[in-house]
Scaffold this motif. Structure first.
Motif, PDB file in Angstrom:
ATOM      1  N   UNK A  22      38.525  24.982  40.629  1.00 30.81           N
ATOM      2  CA  UNK A  22      38.728  25.692  39.362  1.00 30.81           C
ATOM      3  C   UNK A  22      40.123  26.307  39.310  1.00 30.81           C
ATOM      4  N   UNK A  23      40.595  26.855  40.417  1.00 29.60           N
ATOM      5  CA  UNK A  23      41.946  27.422  40.471  1.00 29.60           C
ATOM      6  C   UNK A  23      42.977  26.318  40.289  1.00 29.60           C
ATOM      7  N   UNK A  24      42.790  25.200  40.976  1.00 24.70           N
ATOM      8  CA  UNK A  24      43.728  24.080  40.831  1.00 24.70           C
ATOM      9  C   UNK A  24      43.718  23.533  39.411  1.00 24.70           C
ATOM     10  N   UNK A  25      42.574  23.557  38.760  1.00 21.30           N
ATOM     11  CA  UNK A  25      42.493  23.116  37.359  1.00 21.30           C
ATOM     12  C   UNK A  25      43.319  24.031  36.461  1.00 21.30           C
ATOM     13  N   UNK A  26      43.260  25.341  36.706  1.00 19.97           N
ATOM     14  CA  UNK A  26      44.068  26.278  35.923  1.00 19.97           C
ATOM     15  C   UNK A  26      45.554  26.046  36.150  1.00 19.97           C
ATOM     16  N   UNK A  64      36.218  36.126  36.868  1.00 19.18           N
ATOM     17  CA  UNK A  64      35.051  35.320  36.529  1.00 19.18           C
ATOM     18  C   UNK A  64      34.196  36.046  35.507  1.00 19.18           C
ATOM     19  N   UNK A  65      33.499  35.248  34.680  1.00 16.24           N
ATOM     20  CA  UNK A  65      32.580  35.845  33.708  1.00 16.24           C
ATOM     21  C   UNK A  65      31.217  36.035  34.355  1.00 16.24           C
ATOM     22  N   UNK A  70      35.237  30.577  36.355  1.00 16.61           N
ATOM     23  CA  UNK A  70      36.579  31.086  36.610  1.00 16.61           C
ATOM     24  C   UNK A  70      37.376  31.016  35.312  1.00 16.61           C
ATOM     25  N   UNK A  71      37.778  32.191  34.823  1.00 12.91           N
ATOM     26  CA  UNK A  71      38.519  32.294  33.571  1.00 12.91           C
ATOM     27  C   UNK A  71      40.009  32.499  33.794  1.00 12.91           C
ATOM     28  N   UNK A  72      40.383  32.991  34.966  1.00 11.13           N
ATOM     29  CA  UNK A  72      41.785  33.249  35.268  1.00 11.13           C
ATOM     30  C   UNK A  72      41.979  33.391  36.752  1.00 11.13           C
ATOM     31  N   UNK A  97      45.355  31.954  32.784  1.00 15.97           N
ATOM     32  CA  UNK A  97      44.099  32.188  32.070  1.00 15.97           C
ATOM     33  C   UNK A  97      43.762  30.871  31.387  1.00 15.97           C
ATOM     34  N   UNK A  98      42.493  30.512  31.398  1.00 15.62           N
ATOM     35  CA  UNK A  98      42.068  29.257  30.748  1.00 15.62           C
ATOM     36  C   UNK A  98      42.636  29.165  29.346  1.00 15.62           C
ATOM     37  N   UNK A  99      43.145  28.001  28.988  1.00 13.75           N
ATOM     38  CA  UNK A  99      43.797  27.792  27.694  1.00 13.75           C
ATOM     39  C   UNK A  99      42.875  28.126  26.522  1.00 13.75           C
ATOM     40  N   UNK A 100      41.589  27.857  26.660  1.00 13.19           N
ATOM     41  CA  UNK A 100      40.656  28.106  25.551  1.00 13.19           C
ATOM     42  C   UNK A 100      40.151  29.547  25.510  1.00 13.19           C
ATOM     43  N   UNK A 101      40.620  30.386  26.417  1.00 14.77           N
ATOM     44  CA  UNK A 101      40.176  31.785  26.465  1.00 14.77           C
ATOM     45  C   UNK A 101      41.323  32.766  26.265  1.00 14.77           C
ATOM     46  N   UNK A 102      42.501  32.270  25.917  1.00  9.39           N
ATOM     47  CA  UNK A 102      43.643  33.157  25.725  1.00  9.39           C
ATOM     48  C   UNK A 102      43.552  33.895  24.402  1.00  9.39           C
ATOM     49  N   UNK A 103      44.186  35.051  24.357  1.00  7.65           N
ATOM     50  CA  UNK A 103      44.257  35.821  23.130  1.00  7.65           C
ATOM     51  C   UNK A 103      43.157  36.846  22.974  1.00  7.65           C
ATOM     52  N   UNK A 104      42.246  36.912  23.917  1.00  3.22           N
ATOM     53  CA  UNK A 104      41.135  37.859  23.815  1.00  3.22           C
ATOM     54  C   UNK A 104      41.200  39.002  24.804  1.00  3.22           C
ATOM     55  N   UNK A 105      42.310  39.144  25.507  1.00  5.87           N
ATOM     56  CA  UNK A 105      42.465  40.260  26.432  1.00  5.87           C
ATOM     57  C   UNK A 105      42.205  39.943  27.891  1.00  5.87           C
TER      58      UNK A 105
END
Length: 157
Positions: A22-26, A64-65, A70-72, A97-105
């Protein structure tokens, strides 16, 4: 962009071997979400992660949520020094931070938790570098209170 996740449920913790893909994917692509299942974890990645995990002055941290996704991530390296009264400083790198989760803090939460972790350890300074081409990242770090106080240099070997 998906709905803003519940930041209260987000937890910062040291990465485990199970988080490595997951980290390598980010790290693979900042602009899109990469499926961790499709990421190849090579022998060099395994060695690097094992070395980080074994070193008390290095850690990969993941945000993590509640479901464990893993979100970031970021890497923190704690550096002893003679300046700042002999206090440690922390170097933060590979912030994602995951590209689809940016902008939310989430980025703000990730960095805030990492700074609190450094304070609890007794660090007197947080430093980071950011590629000159990443204008959005620079605005983000300035918004967190970081100052563009130094010019950095790198030499690829």
């Amino acid at each position: 962009m998906t709905a803003t996740p519940d930041l209260a449920a987000a937890v910062l913790r040291p990465a485990t071997r199970g988080d490595l893909s997951a980290v390598l994917a980010l790290l693979a692509d900042e602009e899109r979400v990469v499926d961790p299942a499709g990421v190849s974890v090579g022998e060099a990645h395994e060695r690097a992660f094992a070395a980080i995990e074994a070193d008390a002055r290095n850690e990969v941290l993941v945000l993590v949520d509640g479901a464990g996704t893993v979100l970031g991530c970021l890497q923190a390296t704690y550096i002893p020094g003679l300046g700042k009264g002999g206090a440690e400083r922390v170097l933060i790198e590979a912030v994602r931070v995951r590209a689809d989760r940016r902008g939310g803090g989430l980025g703000r939460a990730l960095m805030g938790l990492a700074v609190e972790r450094a304070k609890a350890r007794g660090c007197a300074l947080v430093q980071l570098t950011s590629d000159k081409r990443r204008a959005d990242a620079h605005r983000f770090y300035l918004g967190l209170g970081f100052e563009a106080s130094h010019e950095g240099f790198k030499l690829s070997l």
